[in-house]
Design an enzyme around this catalytic site. Structure first.
Site, PDB file in Angstrom:
ATOM      1  N   ALA A  82       9.098 -20.377  23.893  1.00 62.21           N
ATOM      2  CA  ALA A  82      10.235 -21.139  24.423  1.00 62.21           C
ATOM      3  C   ALA A  82      10.330 -21.100  25.945  1.00 62.21           C
ATOM      4  O   ALA A  82      11.146 -21.826  26.524  1.00 62.21           O
ATOM      5  CB  ALA A  82      11.537 -20.621  23.822  1.00 62.21           C
TER       6      ALA A  82
ATOM      7  N   SER B 258      12.725 -14.277  24.514  1.00 65.64           N
ATOM      8  CA  SER B 258      12.582 -15.706  24.223  1.00 65.64           C
ATOM      9  C   SER B 258      12.161 -15.899  22.775  1.00 65.64           C
ATOM     10  O   SER B 258      11.521 -15.033  22.169  1.00 65.64           O
ATOM     11  CB  SER B 258      11.513 -16.319  25.132  1.00 65.64           C
ATOM     12  OG  SER B 258      10.210 -15.901  24.737  1.00 65.64           O
ATOM     13  N   ASP B 259      12.548 -17.049  22.219  1.00 62.34           N
ATOM     14  CA  ASP B 259      11.876 -17.459  20.995  1.00 62.34           C
ATOM     15  C   ASP B 259      10.410 -17.702  21.356  1.00 62.34           C
ATOM     16  O   ASP B 259      10.060 -17.907  22.527  1.00 62.34           O
ATOM     17  CB  ASP B 259      12.518 -18.724  20.421  1.00 62.34           C
ATOM     18  CG  ASP B 259      12.313 -18.847  18.922  1.00 62.34           C
ATOM     19  OD1 ASP B 259      11.373 -18.216  18.383  1.00 62.34           O
ATOM     20  OD2 ASP B 259      13.088 -19.571  18.280  1.00 62.34           O
ATOM     21  N   TRP B 260       9.549 -17.677  20.368  1.00 64.38           N
ATOM     22  CA  TRP B 260       8.102 -17.675  20.617  1.00 64.38           C
ATOM     23  C   TRP B 260       7.660 -19.012  21.219  1.00 64.38           C
ATOM     24  O   TRP B 260       7.753 -20.066  20.598  1.00 64.38           O
ATOM     25  CB  TRP B 260       7.370 -17.384  19.318  1.00 64.38           C
ATOM     26  CG  TRP B 260       7.096 -15.932  19.077  1.00 64.38           C
ATOM     27  CD1 TRP B 260       5.884 -15.383  18.738  1.00 64.38           C
ATOM     28  CD2 TRP B 260       7.995 -14.815  19.179  1.00 64.38           C
ATOM     29  NE1 TRP B 260       5.984 -14.003  18.615  1.00 64.38           N
ATOM     30  CE2 TRP B 260       7.273 -13.636  18.883  1.00 64.38           C
ATOM     31  CE3 TRP B 260       9.345 -14.694  19.507  1.00 64.38           C
ATOM     32  CZ2 TRP B 260       7.847 -12.364  18.893  1.00 64.38           C
ATOM     33  CZ3 TRP B 260       9.925 -13.436  19.523  1.00 64.38           C
ATOM     34  CH2 TRP B 260       9.185 -12.288  19.224  1.00 64.38           C
TER      35      TRP B 260
ATOM     36  N   ALA C  41      16.814 -15.990  22.887  1.00 63.20           N
ATOM     37  CA  ALA C  41      17.152 -17.300  23.446  1.00 63.20           C
ATOM     38  C   ALA C  41      16.347 -18.374  22.726  1.00 63.20           C
ATOM     39  O   ALA C  41      15.131 -18.245  22.546  1.00 63.20           O
ATOM     40  CB  ALA C  41      16.848 -17.325  24.943  1.00 63.20           C
TER      41      ALA C  41
END
Length: 328
Positions: A227, A223-225, A191
């Site tokens: 996010a 999640s993206d890091w 995401a």
């Protein structure tokens, strides 16, 4: 690989606090392990053009592929599968379980600084090439990650931008490559940072529908890091794994939310089951730990990355004898 009944049995052995702990990374690039269920850590790594590993040391080199845009320009799904296998071999060499690729965002503007990671402006071409790379990576027991879900297509304000899209454009353009990735069996979906129509993607309803309920995605949404920006909304959504860790927005805050009845424990259970399912597939569940070895030797990897010599079809570029074509 453990069956669903076995995964349910393992889940029943975990306390709420332990389950929640598993849903946030243990480090920047590793998930948490749990001895009580013989769950090992999973190592994740960038990226689309080569497997970096956990470190940023120029002495630990990686095979570098041509940019994703160049790969898509080949229109050669067989070659892309082979290159996916190369990424898997590199992942094995670096003890990586999950490769954070492919990037399925689209070339919406020539000014986007990360478009070298993206395949094309066309959702059909992006979906077909992305699916081929996924098949190639996962054929060797390394998990692929379709990113960045969804419409994270430009660098300007990419962490906060609110992308306004009508339903048809969202479905037929931006979501289409991800649907192809799910059909190809991708194990993770990432995401993105951005918002779509007012909601941040790590808490967006799109993570549930169409991704999970309509397309049948049974893997992990990571999640993206950095996010994840809240606890309750992301915990209730289809997000399964917060990265990086160990600090974050979940942890003890999610435990309290569940105990207060603000987040259903069944939502936590679904997230943990998805993580256990991924670990079982990757050989990180049960003992002894099963992690494969590289199937390509360094010379083979370098030769493949440099582009094997292939006869060019006499019908190219018209596509008249191609297995698939694109127009316009």
């Amino acid at each position: 690989m453990a069956d669903e009944d076995e995964l349910d049995r393992l889940l029943d052995k975990l306390t709420l606090r332990t389950k929640v702990r598993l849903l946030t990374g243990a480090t920047t690039w590793r998930t948490a392990a749990e001895r009580d269920v013989e769950l090992g850590e999973l190592v994740l790594s960038d990226g689309p053009a080569g497997v970096r590993g956990e470190g940023w040391d120029e002495r630990r080199t990686s095979v570098l592929l041509p940019s994703a845009s160049a790969l898509a320009a080949t229109w050669d799904e067989q070659l892309i599968e082979e290159l996916g296998g190369l990424l898997a071999s590199e992942a094995r060499r670096k003890n990586v379980d999950v490769v954070l690729a492919p990037n399925l965002n689209l070339h919406r503007t020539p000014l986007a600084g990360r478009h070298f990671e993206c395949f094309s402006e066309d959702p059909v071409l992006t979906g077909r090439i992305g699916a081929a790379l996924i098949r190639g990576i996962q054929a060797h027991g390394v998990a692929a990650t379709a990113k960045h879900f969804v419409a994270n297509d430009a660098e300007t304000e990419r962490l906060t931008v609110d992308v306004r899209i009508d339903e048809r454009t969202l479905r037929e353009v931006h979501l289409a490559p991800f649907e192809a990735a799910v059909a190809a069996g991708v194990r993770l979906v990432m995401a993105g940072y951005n918002q779509v129509n007012g909601a941040t993607m790590t808490a967006h309803e799109l993570l549930t529908a169409p991704l999970k309920s309509e397309w049948g995605f049974d893997g992990v949404v990571v999640s993206d890091w950095g996010a994840v920006r809240g606890t309750h909304d992301t915990a209730r959504a289809g997000l399964d794994l917060e990265m990086p860790g160990p600090a974050g927005e979940w942890g003890e805050l999610m435990v309290r939310a569940v105990e207060a009845g603000e987040v259903e424990e069944s939502a936590v259970d679904d997230k943990v089951l998805r993580l256990l399912r991924l670990a079982a597939w990757a050989g990180a569940l049960g003992r002894p730990r099963r992690r494969g070895r590289p199937h390509l030797r360094p010379r083979q990897a370098r030769a493949l990355a440099g582009g094997p010599s292939r006869p060019e079809p006499s019908c190219w570029p018209t596509g008249a004898c191609s297995p698939w074509t694109s127009h316009g």
